[in-house]
Design an enzyme around this catalytic site. Structure first.
Site, PDB file in Angstrom:
ATOM      1  N   GLU A   8      10.352 -48.894 126.738  1.00 34.64           N
ATOM      2  CA  GLU A   8      10.345 -48.474 125.058  1.00 34.64           C
ATOM      3  C   GLU A   8      11.458 -49.480 123.870  1.00 34.64           C
ATOM      4  OE1 GLU A   8      12.154 -45.169 125.199  1.00 34.64           O
ATOM      5  OE2 GLU A   8      11.790 -44.747 127.904  1.00 34.64           O
ATOM      6  N   LYS A  22      17.203 -32.017 121.889  1.00 37.16           N
ATOM      7  CA  LYS A  22      17.379 -30.749 121.076  1.00 37.16           C
ATOM      8  C   LYS A  22      16.244 -30.308 120.825  1.00 37.16           C
ATOM      9  CE  LYS A  22      20.026 -27.977 118.488  1.00 37.16           C
ATOM     10  NZ  LYS A  22      20.228 -26.383 119.088  1.00 37.16           N
ATOM     11  N   HIS A  73       8.114 -41.142 123.814  1.00 34.99           N
ATOM     12  CA  HIS A  73       8.444 -40.593 125.512  1.00 34.99           C
ATOM     13  C   HIS A  73       8.241 -41.297 126.194  1.00 34.99           C
ATOM     14  CE1 HIS A  73       8.027 -37.548 127.941  1.00 34.99           C
ATOM     15  NE2 HIS A  73       7.301 -37.910 128.857  1.00 34.99           N
TER      16      HIS A  73
END
Ligand code: GRF
Length: 185
Positions: free
Chosen positions: A174, A86, A104
């Site tokens: 990540e 969101k 990302h």
């Protein structure tokens, strides 16, 4: 003391990497996890680590004051978006300017922006024919997937990679990068 809130919508393996990295330092801890998805496994990970967590309905998440009050109660000074689907309200971004990070799963500015989340990102990388991909940690500003890049690392795209295999290897990367971020705070 760095008091982190992690916003997460899904599995929360990035959240787990952050929680684990905090065990290696005395000055940084996750004090709060917020999700917009009641089924997010991230919420279970928070509970398992005895971290307060809230699943907040979209209509309440849209009320910036409620979220800012919650962050103030937990004395949050750093926000990390880790698989949060969101958009964070601009007022919150401005309030936490320079202390709000997103991870990302690609090399921004490539493969960023609207619709570029989850497997879509890795499918797009494979379709592009790029031989290198990676992950990016950047500060969040009011535009999606922009803001100062503070860490970017790469891995090779293999000839037999599918979106799933690529996602898994990028996720491993990540987790390493998030550990570095935590230990650098
Ligand atoms: C990660 O690839 C992250 O870069 C992206 O969403 C994914 C979250 O994975 N923003 P997980 O839910 O933390 O396992």
């Amino acid at each position: 003391m760095n008091n982190i809130v992690v916003f997460a919508s899904g599995n929360g393996s990035d959240l787990q990497a952050i929680i684990d990295a905090c065990k290696e330092t005395d000055n940084t801890r996750v004090v709060l996890v917020i999700s917009n998805n009641p089924n997010a496994y991230a919420l279970k990970r928070a509970r398992d680590s005895e971290i307060n967590s809230y699943c907040i309905d979209d209509s309440v998440l849209d009320s910036t004051d409620v979220v800012l009050d919650l962050l103030a109660i937990y004395q949050v000074n750093i926000i990390i978006l880790a698989g949060y689907l969101k958009k964070i309200d601009d007022e919150i971004v401005k309030e936490y300017e320079n202390n709000i990070y997103n991870i990302h799963p690609a090399l921004l500015p490539k493969f960023g922006g609207k619709g570029m989340y989850g497997l879509n990102v890795h499918k797009a990388v494979i379709e592009s024919g790029d031989k290198v991909t990676g992950a990016t940690i950047h500060r969040v500003c009011t535009e999606y997937d922009t803001g100062e890049i503070i860490m970017q690392e790469t891995i090779a795209v293999l000839d037999d990679d599918t979106a799933e295999t690529l996602r898994n290897r990028v996720l491993e990367l990540e987790h390493i990068m998030l550990r570095k971020l935590i230990l650098s705070l």
